[in-house]
Design an enzyme around this catalytic site. Structure first.
Site, PDB file in Angstrom:
ATOM      1  N   HIS A 131      -2.704 -10.007 -36.861  1.00 54.99           N
ATOM      2  CA  HIS A 131      -4.104  -9.850 -36.750  1.00 54.99           C
ATOM      3  C   HIS A 131      -5.243 -10.686 -37.970  1.00 54.99           C
ATOM      4  CE1 HIS A 131      -4.332  -9.149 -40.928  1.00 54.99           C
ATOM      5  NE2 HIS A 131      -2.950  -8.456 -41.205  1.00 54.99           N
ATOM      6  N   GLU A 156       3.664  -3.868 -41.625  1.00 52.09           N
ATOM      7  CA  GLU A 156       3.909  -4.241 -42.470  1.00 52.09           C
ATOM      8  C   GLU A 156       4.660  -3.400 -43.809  1.00 52.09           C
ATOM      9  OE1 GLU A 156       4.029  -7.264 -44.485  1.00 52.09           O
ATOM     10  OE2 GLU A 156       1.858  -7.463 -44.433  1.00 52.09           O
TER      11      GLU A 156
END
Length: 208
Positions: free
Chosen positions: A12, A88
């Site tokens: 990202h 994550e």
């Protein structure tokens, strides 16, 4: 010719926490992209459109990944698929801290975590072994579903490093020996037997 499946791995774009190198996992805040991060996402989208050949976009559900992936999917004219297992790691009590702050506050816990994938961060975070287990499952599912195709995977440092480490058949501690910068691209191919080859790591030329 053998059938090759390609996973293009995109981290990202930046959030406001990224330049400070603060741990931002799935157990704390869920920041979106900063203005810099939005620019990076668009640059990645342009680079991937130029590359061509991507047939699917799969992303972590966290805001920074979804916003990055949406920029790419819109540019490529593809729908967005969300896979929760690409999130994550949960960094427990370390969420929002820098490694320096973690070392100062939890020195023994940090040393144990760095030494073993079986040890969670302080405060009942997620072990790297647990992250590896779910990332393994995502990879196997993508290879089965998209055999012979090219898939963009938008995720975070932990899961992407794990995919690369597994491709290299490298030991767990090598996770901390590779750079995967914000909005960087890495590429791994898999032949019909599942044998992996890393073709690119941490490519950021599109951000220049």
């Amino acid at each position: 010719m053998s059938e090759v499946t390609t996973l293009v791995l995109l981290r990202h774009g930046e959030t406001l926490l990224t330049p400070q190198r603060r741990l931002s996992g799935s157990g704390g805040s869920n920041p979106g992209l900063s203005p810099v991060g939005r620019h990076q996402a668009q640059a990645a989208a342009d680079a991937l459109a130029h590359r061509g050949g991507i047939e699917a976009v799969v992303t972590s559900p966290m805001r920074r990944c979804r916003e990055t992936a949406q920029s790419v999917a819109a540019r490529l004219g593809l729908s967005l698929q969300v896979d929760r297992e690409l999130r994550e790691a949960d960094f427990g009590a370390w969420e929002g801290l820098t490694f320096g702050e973690v070392r100062a506050r939890y020195p023994d816990d940090l040393s144990a975590w760095l030494a073993s994938p079986e040890v969670p961060p302080s405060g009942a975070g997620e072990t790297m072994r647990e992250v590896t287990r779910r990332v393994n499952a995502v990879r196997d599912g993508l290879l089965a579903r998209y055999a012979g195709a090219t898939v963009l995977v938008v995720s975070h440092v932990g899961p992407l490093r794990t995919l690369i480490r597994l491709a290299l058949q490298a030991p767990p501690h090598t996770l901390f020996r590779m750079e995967v910068a914000a909005a960087s691209l890495s590429t791994v191919t898999y032949d019909e037997h599942g044998t992996a080859t890393v073709h690119a790591l941490n490519d950021t030329h599109h951000l220049d």
